[in-house]
Enzyme design. Structure first.
Site, PDB file in Angstrom:
ATOM      1  N   LYS A  98      19.799 -10.554 -43.899  1.00 12.47           N
ATOM      2  CA  LYS A  98      19.611  -9.119 -43.700  1.00 12.47           C
ATOM      3  C   LYS A  98      19.278  -8.402 -45.005  1.00 12.47           C
ATOM      4  O   LYS A  98      18.494  -7.466 -45.016  1.00 12.47           O
ATOM      5  CB  LYS A  98      20.874  -8.509 -43.072  1.00 12.47           C
ATOM      6  CG  LYS A  98      20.952  -8.719 -41.574  1.00 12.47           C
ATOM      7  CD  LYS A  98      22.177  -8.055 -40.997  1.00 12.47           C
ATOM      8  CE  LYS A  98      23.405  -8.894 -41.289  1.00 12.47           C
ATOM      9  NZ  LYS A  98      24.619  -8.348 -40.686  1.00 12.47           N
ATOM     10  N   GLU A 137      28.017  -7.529 -38.931  1.00  9.35           N
ATOM     11  CA  GLU A 137      28.224  -6.366 -39.792  1.00  9.35           C
ATOM     12  C   GLU A 137      27.036  -5.429 -39.530  1.00  9.35           C
ATOM     13  O   GLU A 137      25.877  -5.859 -39.605  1.00  9.35           O
ATOM     14  CB  GLU A 137      28.243  -6.787 -41.265  1.00  9.35           C
ATOM     15  CG  GLU A 137      28.547  -5.598 -42.147  1.00  9.35           C
ATOM     16  CD  GLU A 137      28.650  -5.930 -43.632  1.00  9.35           C
ATOM     17  OE1 GLU A 137      28.553  -7.111 -43.997  1.00  9.35           O
ATOM     18  OE2 GLU A 137      28.828  -4.978 -44.409  1.00  9.35           O
ATOM     19  N   ARG A 139      24.109 -23.004 -40.114  1.00  4.84           N
ATOM     20  CA  ARG A 139      23.320 -21.791 -40.133  1.00  4.84           C
ATOM     21  C   ARG A 139      21.863 -22.125 -39.813  1.00  4.84           C
ATOM     22  O   ARG A 139      21.344 -23.129 -40.295  1.00  4.84           O
ATOM     23  CB  ARG A 139      23.417 -21.256 -41.566  1.00  4.84           C
ATOM     24  CG  ARG A 139      23.117 -19.826 -41.731  1.00  4.84           C
ATOM     25  CD  ARG A 139      23.308 -19.413 -43.185  1.00  4.84           C
ATOM     26  NE  ARG A 139      22.862 -18.050 -43.271  1.00  4.84           N
ATOM     27  CZ  ARG A 139      23.644 -17.015 -42.992  1.00  4.84           C
ATOM     28  NH1 ARG A 139      24.907 -17.203 -42.694  1.00  4.84           N
ATOM     29  NH2 ARG A 139      23.168 -15.803 -43.035  1.00  4.84           N
TER      30      ARG A 139
HETATM   31  P1  ATP Z   1      23.017 -12.054 -43.266  1.00  9.81           P
HETATM   32  O1  ATP Z   1      23.153 -12.934 -44.465  1.00  9.81           O
HETATM   33  O2  ATP Z   1      21.693 -12.139 -42.611  1.00  9.81           O
HETATM   34  O3  ATP Z   1      23.452 -10.652 -43.494  1.00  9.81           O
HETATM   35  P2  ATP Z   1      25.545 -12.467 -42.152  1.00  9.81           P
HETATM   36  O4  ATP Z   1      26.180 -13.774 -41.886  1.00  9.81           O
HETATM   37  O5  ATP Z   1      26.044 -11.694 -43.293  1.00  9.81           O
HETATM   38  O6  ATP Z   1      23.998 -12.695 -42.207  1.00  9.81           O
HETATM   39  P3  ATP Z   1      26.768 -11.059 -40.032  1.00  9.81           P
HETATM   40  O7  ATP Z   1      26.386  -9.765 -39.456  1.00  9.81           O
HETATM   41  O8  ATP Z   1      28.019 -11.120 -40.815  1.00  9.81           O
HETATM   42  O9  ATP Z   1      25.544 -11.549 -40.889  1.00  9.81           O
HETATM   43  O10 ATP Z   1      26.748 -12.193 -38.938  1.00  9.81           O
HETATM   44  C1  ATP Z   1      27.285 -12.118 -37.646  1.00  9.81           C
HETATM   45  C2  ATP Z   1      27.424 -13.520 -37.119  1.00  9.81           C
HETATM   46  O11 ATP Z   1      26.164 -14.152 -37.072  1.00  9.81           O
HETATM   47  C3  ATP Z   1      28.313 -14.356 -38.004  1.00  9.81           C
HETATM   48  O12 ATP Z   1      29.183 -15.110 -37.202  1.00  9.81           O
HETATM   49  C4  ATP Z   1      27.342 -15.220 -38.749  1.00  9.81           C
HETATM   50  O13 ATP Z   1      27.936 -16.429 -39.113  1.00  9.81           O
HETATM   51  C5  ATP Z   1      26.218 -15.397 -37.730  1.00  9.81           C
HETATM   52  N1  ATP Z   1      24.955 -15.672 -38.412  1.00  9.81           N
HETATM   53  C6  ATP Z   1      24.339 -14.931 -39.343  1.00  9.81           C
HETATM   54  N2  ATP Z   1      23.221 -15.526 -39.803  1.00  9.81           N
HETATM   55  C7  ATP Z   1      23.112 -16.697 -39.110  1.00  9.81           C
HETATM   56  C8  ATP Z   1      22.170 -17.761 -39.116  1.00  9.81           C
HETATM   57  N3  ATP Z   1      21.099 -17.773 -39.930  1.00  9.81           N
HETATM   58  N4  ATP Z   1      22.376 -18.800 -38.272  1.00  9.81           N
HETATM   59  C9  ATP Z   1      23.428 -18.810 -37.445  1.00  9.81           C
HETATM   60  N5  ATP Z   1      24.356 -17.838 -37.394  1.00  9.81           N
HETATM   61  C10 ATP Z   1      24.211 -16.779 -38.212  1.00  9.81           C
HETATM   62 MG    MG Z   2      28.029 -10.944 -43.396  1.00 10.99          MG
END
Ligand code: ATP
Ligand code: MG
Length: 570
Positions: free
Chosen positions: A280, A46, A270
């Site tokens: 983020k 995102e 994760r």
């Molecule tokens: P955040 O909570 O940091 O915003 P998010 O999961 O909302 O993380 P996205 O932009 O939706 O962030 O993530 C893109 C991809 O990266 C998704 O497939 C998500 O599962 C993966 N991802 C995000 N954070 C992690 C993490 N700490 N470890 C492994 N994969 C991750």
């Molecule tokens: Mg997300």
């Protein structure tokens, strides 16, 4: 001290690849001919912030598995929430993925699919599987029930198909204010899976979207957009983190109702790393509240921050390959990441001489105007890196820490009357320490042995220590930024009542040294270049560096510092 250049740190097992159950699934799918043996993945960020090291793990999996099996991987921006998304993030994400060493096959946006998603929503209404609901967000939550109690059906659930079609079209046309209505799937208000209790598919939001502008004022929710976007692209293995485990049945439900390409979701653990935060939202708060200088502050766990700090993409990729993939969340020690960093820098970074806290040394018996060029090895780990010449003269700088007037046990560096080796230089003996009126040592008077050029001792006498130096007349002034962890606690989320994670910020995470003295070859050091400052650690030229006034970020220390040894022997 001198033998520490090659040590790399924490005792991490060096098996190159760990178990990866998703790889096993793909191998099995290829064997059974599922999707004709085709492998397609996607990385779906995102664009509401910069990528962090957790995303790197997902990127290495998504792109790495596709490459390994001759498949494809798309970069798809999951841009369904205009309130948090910006073009700046879209650009930064592309830069970071490319820097990590990956090439996407297609570059897509969920917003490319808004019309198709809308048409499918109309189809679900026509099939009696979706309805327009007038409950407010709070009411929807109330009606939803809990894990132990079934939910209550919305009073709008039995609207006719005609009325639903009419209201949904009017939602799209902008006739209703934000939050006044939603489109919901009609599934099962008593399902044990809360995601099945008539989940919201669309909400009204009158807001500019960074790509579609004001074309839309209804936006699809994650659960409705994600699987359908995967399906449109023909994604075979949709890999995401464990918290989406409970969303998988809903992912499948939409695909089944619509009868579209059956993408499949798989969840992995994760990444969490000690002394930092991988969210983020929280990283954005650090930026917005000025706790760091920006998303690429070298203390940030963002890809851009780590790059600026001096991390190599290879070190990050090696780390991601080594931590493996599992179905239970755990916490990874920061030392584990640092191990791979040191290992890579040790192989590639050129050694140079830099004095961070200079102490003037005058070699009394060295000719006043003589300058000798000493040959120095660029990288003992890489014979091809060659050598360079560094100037040696009567007045030098050494580290203040390399002199003790009253040396403790096991301190073998310079002290009154003691002889040490100057790396690539000569053996010198300290004759006198000169102090200013406050008692601070400002200069050492030394003598050198002209028979020891290059550090050799023709008579075989031993000196216990080799220290680094720069020639005062040739040295370049530099700024050096030393970093510690951004948080003082292994788990920065562990706080007292009423506090948030910022209570655990480390007040000493940045220390700026000015007036450091570096060897003349670094005068025009190019931003992004990584060096080992001999005996001091690994450093990277900052982007704020200018010719003649270099700025360095300490990437990481060498394994053990004297401070730690001193602690142990006390
Ligand atoms: P955040 O909570 O940091 O915003 P998010 O999961 O909302 O993380 P996205 O932009 O939706 O962030 O993530 C893109 C991809 O990266 C998704 O497939 C998500 O599962 C993966 N991802 C995000 N954070 C992690 C993490 N700490 N470890 C492994 N994969 C991750
Ligand atoms: Mg997300």
């Amino acid at each position: 001290m001198s033998s520490q250049e090659n040590t790399t740190g924490s005792p991490v097992e060096e098996t190159s690849e760990r178990s990866n159950f998703i790889r096993d699934i793909i191998i099995e799918d290829i064997r059974t001919g599922r999707h004709d043996g085709r492998v397609q993945t996607r990385f779906p960020p995102e664009p509401n912030g910069y990528l962090h090291i957790g995303h790197a793990k997902a990127i290495c999996l998504d792109f790495g598995l596709a490459a390994e099996f001759g498949g494809k991987c798309n970069l798809r921006f999951d841009d369904t929430n205009p309130s948090k998304e910006e073009t700046e993030y879209v650009d930064a994400i592309q830069e970071d993925v490319a820097w990590l060493g990956f090439k996407w096959d297609g570059l897509f946006y969920a917003s490319d699919y808004f019309q198709q998603l809308y048409d499918w929503a109309v189809q679900l209404i026509k099939d009696g599987k979706a309805f327009v609901c007038d409950l407010t967000a709070d009411e929807i939550r109330e009606y939803r029930g809990t894990l132990t109690e079934p939910g209550k059906e919305s009073p709008y659930r039995s609207r006719s198909i005609e009325e639903n079609l009419d209201l949904f079209a009017r939602m799209k046309n902008g006739e209703f204010p934000d939050g006044s209505r939603t489109l919901r799937a009609k599934i099962d208000m008593s399902s044990p899976n809360l995601n099945f209790r008539d989940p919201v598919m669309y909400r009204i939001l009158h807001m500019e979207h960074h790509r579609t502008g004001d074309s839309w004022c209804i936006y699809p929710m994650y659960d409705y957009a994600h699987g359908q976007s995967d399906s449109i692209e023909g994604v075979t293995h949709s890999i995401c983190t464990l918290e989406f485990d409970n969303n998988r049945p809903l992912y499948n439900w939409f695909i089944e109702q619509l009868g579209i390409f059956p993408s499949q979701q798989y969840e992995f653990d994760r990444l969490s790393v000690t002394y930092t935060l991988l969210s983020k939202r929280k990283l954005l708060k650090l930026v917005q509240d000025g706790h760091v200088t920006g998303w690429d502050d070298p203390r940030m766990p963002t890809i851009s921050g780590m790059r600026r700090r001096g991390y190599t993409s290879e070190a990050i990729r090696n780390f991601c390959a080594n931590i493996g993939v599992s179905k239970t969340n755990g916490v990874t020690q920061i030392a584990h990441l640092e191990y791979f960093l040191r290992e890579d820098l040790n192989r590639h970074a050129w050694r140079v001489s830099a004095v961070l806290n200079p102490l003037r040394v005058v070699i009394e018996n060295y000719p006043d105007d003589l300058v000798e060029e000493m040959e120095a090895i660029n990288n003992p780990e890489d014979a091809g890196a060659g050598t360079r010449m560094v100037p040696f003269s009567k007045i030098l700088y050494i580290e203040q820490e390399d002199f003790r007037e009253d040396p403790p046990k096991q301190f073998y560096r310079l002290a009154p009357g003691r002889e040490v080796r100057l790396r690539y230089g000569y053996l010198i003996t300290c004759r006198e320490a000169i102090k200013d009126e406050t008692g601070r040592i400002v200069e050492l008077r030394c003598t050198y042995d002209p028979e020891t050029r290059g550090g050799n001792t023709p008579d075989g006498r031993k000196v216990k220590s080799t220290i680094h130096w720069v020639s005062a007349a040739h040295a370049v002034d530099a700024e050096v930024r030393l970093y510690e962890t951004l948080f003082t606690k292994e788990d920065p989320n562990e706080v007292e009542d009423g506090q948030d994670f910022t209570a655990n910020l480390n007040p000493d995470s940045l220390k700026v040294l000015s007036g450091c003295k570096v060897e003349p070859g670094l005068r025009e050091a190019v931003p992004g270049t990584r060096y080992q400052f001999e005996r001091m650690g690994y450093f990277c030229v900052d982007r704020e560096s200018v010719p003649g006034q270099p700025v360095f970020n300490r990437t990481i220390t060498l394994k053990d510092t004297w401070a730690k040894i001193e602690q142990k022997i006390r």
